[in-house]
Design an enzyme around this catalytic site. Sequence first.
Site, PDB file in Angstrom:
ATOM      1  N   ARG A  42      41.742  23.208   6.571  1.00 29.86           N
ATOM      2  CA  ARG A  42      43.284  23.099   7.157  1.00 29.86           C
ATOM      3  C   ARG A  42      44.046  22.592   5.270  1.00 29.86           C
ATOM      4  NH1 ARG A  42      45.444  22.157  12.787  1.00 29.86           N
ATOM      5  NH2 ARG A  42      43.768  22.967  14.032  1.00 29.86           N
ATOM      6  N   ASP A 156      60.244  17.385  17.545  1.00 30.16           N
ATOM      7  CA  ASP A 156      58.552  17.304  16.703  1.00 30.16           C
ATOM      8  C   ASP A 156      58.185  17.000  15.353  1.00 30.16           C
ATOM      9  OD1 ASP A 156      56.219  19.619  18.183  1.00 30.16           O
ATOM     10  OD2 ASP A 156      55.813  19.171  16.185  1.00 30.16           O
TER      11      ASP A 156
END
Length: 287
Positions: A42, A156
């Site tokens: 990632r 978030d």
Amino acid sequence: MTDILSSISNLEEKEFTYLKDIVYKETGIFLAAHKRIMLQSRLNIRLRINKIVNFEKYVHELKSSPSFYQKEILEIINRVTTNKTDFFRENHHFEYLKNKYLPEVERNTRQTYSPKKLRFWCSACSTGEEPYSLAIVLREFFQGKSGWDIKIYASDIDTNVLQTASEGVYKQDRMATIRRDLLAKYFVENNDSESKTYTAKADLKSLIQFQKLNLLQSPLPIHEKIDVIFCRNVIIYFDKPTQQKLFAEISRVMQKNGILIIGHSETLFGISDNFKFLGQTIYQKNS
């Protein structure tokens, strides 16, 4: 000479330890040793974007340049967090609200003449399917019932998913779990692109306030008591001390007898004594 833009760097133990430690410090997310390959895959894109040849140099930049750290930590967080979600995921939670919780609230309000006010918080809202699903339930239940003050706070830590959530635009394949009549009622079909998309109508968006929030913040920046909190599929990313701190804070910001909803594979056993179990991963704050 190796092409930096196409090369893949291996994340060695020393650099992994540093990166997992800063992820833990910034987010509370604990990355076990078996997550090293995941983190490597990632973050390799960040090396290519920054034209850095390997993780050793990447970590050196993070350590030596405060400006690089501040810019890059946001990108790291966005790539570490997992954002699997669907409309009406774990639908029994929404059925509970529709068939039990909301009717009881309406009945109690009528009997006690208490304010017609409800506050909800989706604490890890990802790309927005959860708060929009909740907004549909609330619009359906309270249609034709005047005087209610209702707000959904949706937060978030990942700024990328928050952007998607606030825009409220979804591809056709994301809409399969929404009843056809509700889809037509609450979303606009867009046919101006190669793939069909749907945009949430203003009637839904007006219920929701999106904001970036790190669940590690203490005290949590919640300035009014919350009646129902969704904190689904969050516990699994934190170690036990972090879980205990989080749910102590969640309890603090909740109304007396407030409802807490967690993920299907999660439990508060051994984490918090502030809640009683109602079933189906639904809890109620102790009075």
